[in-house]
Scaffold this motif. Structure first.
Motif, mmCIF file in Angstrom:
data_model
loop_
_atom_site.group_PDB
_atom_site.id
_atom_site.type_symbol
_atom_site.label_atom_id
_atom_site.label_comp_id
_atom_site.label_asym_id
_atom_site.label_seq_id
_atom_site.Cartn_x
_atom_site.Cartn_y
_atom_site.Cartn_z
ATOM 1 N N THR A 1 0.836 -1.204 0.000
ATOM 2 C CA THR A 1 0.000 0.000 0.000
ATOM 3 C C THR A 1 0.871 1.254 0.000
ATOM 4 O OG1 THR A 1 -1.714 -1.185 1.232
ATOM 5 C CG2 THR A 1 -1.858 1.216 1.204
ATOM 6 N N GLU B 1 -4.551 8.587 2.249
ATOM 7 C CA GLU B 1 -3.630 8.903 1.162
ATOM 8 C C GLU B 1 -2.191 8.568 1.538
ATOM 9 O OE1 GLU B 1 -4.121 13.004 0.260
ATOM 10 O OE2 GLU B 1 -6.036 12.731 -0.793
ATOM 11 N N GLY C 1 2.270 1.917 -3.365
ATOM 12 C CA GLY C 1 1.319 2.210 -4.433
ATOM 13 C C GLY C 1 0.909 1.004 -5.238
ATOM 14 N N GLU C 2 1.368 -0.204 -4.853
ATOM 15 C CA GLU C 2 0.949 -1.417 -5.562
ATOM 16 C C GLU C 2 -0.482 -1.815 -5.193
ATOM 17 O OE1 GLU C 2 3.632 -4.662 -5.306
ATOM 18 O OE2 GLU C 2 5.362 -3.524 -6.028
ATOM 19 N N LEU C 3 -0.928 -1.367 -4.030
ATOM 20 C CA LEU C 3 -2.304 -1.592 -3.583
ATOM 21 C C LEU C 3 -2.928 -0.256 -3.247
ATOM 22 C CD1 LEU C 3 -2.468 -4.586 -1.046
ATOM 23 C CD2 LEU C 3 -3.758 -4.345 -3.163
ATOM 24 N N GLN C 4 -4.188 -0.068 -3.646
ATOM 25 C CA GLN C 4 -4.905 1.139 -3.268
ATOM 26 C C GLN C 4 -5.356 1.025 -1.814
ATOM 27 O OE1 GLN C 4 -5.525 4.086 -4.952
ATOM 28 N NE2 GLN C 4 -3.989 3.202 -6.337
ATOM 29 N N SER D 1 -8.931 3.608 2.504
ATOM 30 C CA SER D 1 -9.151 5.055 2.610
ATOM 31 C C SER D 1 -7.853 5.701 3.057
ATOM 32 C CB SER D 1 -10.281 5.372 3.595
ATOM 33 O OG SER D 1 -9.946 4.958 4.907
#
Length: 523
Positions: free
Chosen positions: A369, A380, A372-375, A378
């Motif tokens: 996460t 940022e 950025g490999e997983l969204q 909730s």
């Protein structure tokens, strides 16, 4: 009593010998640690003992009726069943008898008086057998072992398809322990286990009434449970009585003795060669020279004792990033469901952050996460300017044919000599470099991936359980490299000793679980 006898066992991969004419006897109740550097052939020897592969030469004789249980480094389990059903497979014969008991109970009112009497007798015999062998305590036994290895909190009715790779390994280990075979063959059983689970397994194996042979690079764990150590190195297998610390002392003394014997033999050889060279051509001394030449030819040469070269890893950070390497705000991570609420996180330039928590809680999910490999569910995540991540995944596919191919394809500007040099520096010998990747040991494969990481020159290392499968020397070399590294590090590890002395911040994911959530997501 000897459970298994191994005589003159030799095995090779292609033209490369793994071990040569080794032999030993395993006695009932012996608790053996099998040690040696990565690639020495430890896992291969267990596969030969388990009859998964056959040796090139030699004889292996098991005592009749001995039950052998084998836990390998990588194994599959069937899909579409619950963990409970899988563990019940350890007691297949019990459940078959219960099935027969049910069949008999449904037939008790049928047939002649003689048939009914015969069924009643069989019914009673089966019921007595089940009671005497603890059938009605099996559920409690399965839950005890599952809890000890950290599986109970998932719920034994969880489908195996929802388990991470580490959880699957623990499930295989749980079933094997429940079977209580006469001999356990365990290949790295503490991989994916947390500190508490290793402590439970330590207690279990300490009181295990039967024999086991264990491969582990967790020396603290091994030191507590073994009473014999077999050292596999330079194609030979040597037996040492005592725990791991005792083995180290005996090994050092043995190496000193061998070096002394080698030096004395070299002196004798040199004297004989000098005498022969000086006197062979003289008629008056030719006979004596010939006699010494025969003596020289009969000498069984002692190999010079050598200590395996220690791997050297060197991570070099690229251009320095901004002060704030990573920032997360109101972060909730997971897949379809939230695993935990991490909230606000920051990593500054030069931080060395360790991520800890029990297996399956989502440590790997957190890394993916943040990268950025997983969204995120909730919140940022922001990665700072000039940050160059270099990521070591816990599990990855290596499809290239050899280690040489694997590195060369990723760094095609290198010439072959350069690729060989960096692989050798990371502790891979020539035979490892050219072997199919699928035949490398877990430790050798890890060294190849670490080698790749040293060449990336990232300034932000993200490491997910990098010590799994590494031998003692490689683990020490990796720790030294990370201590030297002047970039930023985010690491997942379950080894406290590995973190000591260089980690500056610890994130305990267990503290982030603030509400009832599923714990079976991928790790």
């Amino acid at each position: 009593m000897s459970i298994v006898t191994v005589e003159q066992c030799t095995h090779s991969f292609g033209d490369k010998v793994i071990f040569r004419q080794i032999g030993f006897r395993l006695l009932a109740g012996e608790h053996i640690g099998l040690v040696g550097p990565n690639g020495a052939g430890k896992s291969t020897l267990l596969k030969i003992l388990s009859k998964e592969i056959l040796p090139d030469e030699g004889k292996i004789e098991w005592h009749p009726k001995v039950r052998v249980g084998y836990l390998e480094q990588h194994a599959d389990i069937p899909e579409g069943i619950s963990m409970r059903s899988f563990l019940q497979g350890a007691f297949h014969s019990f459940y078959e008898k219960e099935k027969r008991l049910i069949e008999l109970s449904q037939m008790l009112g049928q047939g002649t008086e003689q048939e009914i009497e015969k069924r009643l007798e069989e019914f009673g015999d089966i019921q007595l057998w089940l009671e005497q062998n603890g059938f009605y305590t099996l559920d409690a036994k399965m839950e005890s072992v599952a809890n000890g290895l950290g599986l109970g909190e998932l719920g034994l009715d969880t489908d195996v398809s929802k388990l991470s790779g580490g959880q699957r390994t623990k499930l295989l280990l749980a079933k094997l322990l429940l079977q209580e075979p006469d001999v356990l063959l365990l290949d790295e059983p503490t991989n994916y286990l947390d500190v508490g689970h290793i402590e439970w397994l330590t207690n279990f194996l300490n009181t295990y009434p039967h024999a086991f042979i264990l491969i582990s690079h967790d020396t603290n764990f091994m030191n507590k449970i073994v009473n014999v150590v077999y050292h596999l190195e330079h194609y030979r297998l040597i037996r040492y009585v005592g725990n791991y610390n005792s083995f180290l002392e005996q090994l050092e003394e043995r190496r000193k003795q061998l070096l002394d014997q080698y030096n004395k033999q070299q002196e004798e050889i040199k004297k004989l060669e000098t005498y022969i060279a000086k006197n062979k051509a003289r008629a008056s001394t030719a006979k004596q020279a010939k006699s010494r030449e025969k003596k020289l030819g009969k000498i069984e040469r002692i190999d010079k004792p050598t200590i395996p070269a220690k791997p050297y890893f060197d991570f070099r950070a690229g251009a320095a990033p901004v002060r704030l390497v990573l920032e997360a705000s109101e972060l909730v991570a997971g897949y379809n469901d939230p695993l935990f609420t991490a909230g606000d996180l920051t990593i500054e330039r030069g931080d060395k952050v360790a991520v800890v928590g029990h297996n399956g809680i989502g440590k790997s999910t957190l890394l993916k996460t943040l990268l950025g490999e997983l969204q995120p569910i909730s919140g940022e995540v922001h990665i700072g300017d000039r940050v160059i991540p270099a990521y070591f995944e816990q599990e990855t596919n290596m499809n290239e044919s050899t280690a040489l191919d694997y590195i060369w394809r990723r760094f095609p500007k290198f010439i072959e000599k350069e690729v060989r040099k960096v692989l050798a520096q990371c502790g891979l010998r020539a035979e490892h470099i050219l072997k199919p990747l699928s035949t490398l040991s877990g430790g050798e494969a890890t060294k190849v991936r670490i080698c790749e990481l040293t060449l990336k020159k990232g300034n932000f290392l993200i490491l997910d359980e990098p010590t799994n499968h590494l031998d003692v020397q490689a683990k020490a070399a990796l720790k030294e490299a990370l201590m030297r590294y002047d970039g930023t590090i985010l690491i997942v590890t379950h080894e406290k000793a590995f973190m000591d002395g260089w980690v500056t911040k610890v994130w305990n994911v267990e503290n982030w679980v603030r509400h009832p959530i599923p714990r079976y997501g991928k790790q």
